[in-house]
Design a protein around this motif. Sequence first.
Motif, PDB file in Angstrom:
ATOM      1  N   ALA A 153      -5.628  -4.572 -11.594  1.00 28.79           N
ATOM      2  CA  ALA A 153      -6.374  -3.348 -11.263  1.00 28.79           C
ATOM      3  C   ALA A 153      -7.856  -3.663 -11.116  1.00 28.79           C
ATOM      4  CB  ALA A 153      -6.157  -2.284 -12.328  1.00 28.79           C
ATOM      5  N   ARG A 158      -6.357  -0.706  -1.497  1.00 30.47           N
ATOM      6  CA  ARG A 158      -6.286  -1.112  -2.905  1.00 30.47           C
ATOM      7  C   ARG A 158      -4.884  -1.033  -3.492  1.00 30.47           C
ATOM      8  NH1 ARG A 158     -11.682   1.806  -5.341  1.00 30.47           N
ATOM      9  NH2 ARG A 158     -13.179   0.243  -4.641  1.00 30.47           N
ATOM     10  N   GLU A 159      -4.132   0.003  -3.162  1.00 26.80           N
ATOM     11  CA  GLU A 159      -2.794   0.137  -3.741  1.00 26.80           C
ATOM     12  C   GLU A 159      -1.907  -1.038  -3.341  1.00 26.80           C
ATOM     13  OE1 GLU A 159       0.979   3.164  -3.478  1.00 26.80           O
ATOM     14  OE2 GLU A 159      -1.028   4.029  -3.417  1.00 26.80           O
ATOM     15  N   ALA A 160      -1.925  -1.381  -2.068  1.00 29.68           N
ATOM     16  CA  ALA A 160      -1.126  -2.513  -1.597  1.00 29.68           C
ATOM     17  C   ALA A 160      -1.641  -3.825  -2.190  1.00 29.68           C
ATOM     18  CB  ALA A 160      -1.141  -2.567  -0.076  1.00 29.68           C
ATOM     19  N   THR A 201      -2.751  -7.371   4.140  1.00 31.37           N
ATOM     20  CA  THR A 201      -2.582  -6.347   3.117  1.00 31.37           C
ATOM     21  C   THR A 201      -3.778  -5.410   3.209  1.00 31.37           C
ATOM     22  OG1 THR A 201      -1.435  -7.953   1.717  1.00 31.37           O
ATOM     23  CG2 THR A 201      -2.255  -5.961   0.654  1.00 31.37           C
ATOM     24  N   THR A 207      -8.671  -5.218  -7.750  1.00 31.20           N
ATOM     25  CA  THR A 207      -8.729  -4.283  -6.617  1.00 31.20           C
ATOM     26  C   THR A 207     -10.055  -3.534  -6.563  1.00 31.20           C
ATOM     27  OG1 THR A 207      -7.700  -2.432  -7.815  1.00 31.20           O
ATOM     28  CG2 THR A 207      -6.221  -3.950  -6.661  1.00 31.20           C
ATOM     29  N   ARG A 246      -3.124  -4.228  -5.057  1.00 32.41           N
ATOM     30  CA  ARG A 246      -2.765  -4.321  -6.475  1.00 32.41           C
ATOM     31  C   ARG A 246      -1.362  -4.908  -6.631  1.00 32.41           C
ATOM     32  NH1 ARG A 246      -3.551  -0.041 -11.372  1.00 32.41           N
ATOM     33  NH2 ARG A 246      -2.488  -1.294 -12.922  1.00 32.41           N
ATOM     34  N   ALA A 247      -0.419  -4.474  -5.807  1.00 39.39           N
ATOM     35  CA  ALA A 247       0.942  -5.025  -5.876  1.00 39.39           C
ATOM     36  C   ALA A 247       0.935  -6.523  -5.554  1.00 39.39           C
ATOM     37  CB  ALA A 247       1.853  -4.265  -4.915  1.00 39.39           C
ATOM     38  N   PRO A 258     -11.941   0.787  -0.685  1.00 39.57           N
ATOM     39  CA  PRO A 258     -10.607   1.398  -0.711  1.00 39.57           C
ATOM     40  C   PRO A 258      -9.695   1.025   0.451  1.00 39.57           C
ATOM     41  CG  PRO A 258     -12.248   3.004  -1.364  1.00 39.57           C
ATOM     42  CD  PRO A 258     -13.005   1.786  -0.896  1.00 39.57           C
ATOM     43  N   ASP A 259     -10.258   0.794   1.648  1.00 42.43           N
ATOM     44  CA  ASP A 259      -9.428   0.463   2.807  1.00 42.43           C
ATOM     45  C   ASP A 259      -9.637  -0.979   3.277  1.00 42.43           C
ATOM     46  OD1 ASP A 259     -12.009   0.827   3.699  1.00 42.43           O
ATOM     47  OD2 ASP A 259     -11.449   1.994   5.458  1.00 42.43           O
TER      48      ASP A 259
END
Length: 109
Positions: free
Chosen positions: A20, A43-45, A40, A23, A47-48, A28-29
């Motif tokens: 976390a 941030r969400e992608a 990728t 990220t 983080r994975a 954010p993008d």
Amino acid sequence: MTPEDISRLFVERANAGDAAGLTELYEPDAVLAYPPGSRTVGREAMRAVFEQMLQHVPKFEPEDALPTITHGDLALTSTRPKDGTGGRVQLVRRQPDGSWLRVIDRPEL
């Protein structure tokens, strides 16, 4: 914070197992060219991807920074990998609060 600080923070957070926190070094993008040959976005992608990466990479070592190129609120940072595999390149942008975040990251050339 300077553009070069992001590489140091990346190593510190990666060694702490903090996906976390990694990220948060990106807009954010932002776009990350990792895994190799992939793209990728966000941030969400990321983080994975970072969670998977941290399971397979036991420790990160700081690398020597190459000279940063700055133009206004943009900076191009890079490091020379210790394993001699080319270079790592990042585009970072100054944020309204004066901090810097990565916009594009190509960790492997």
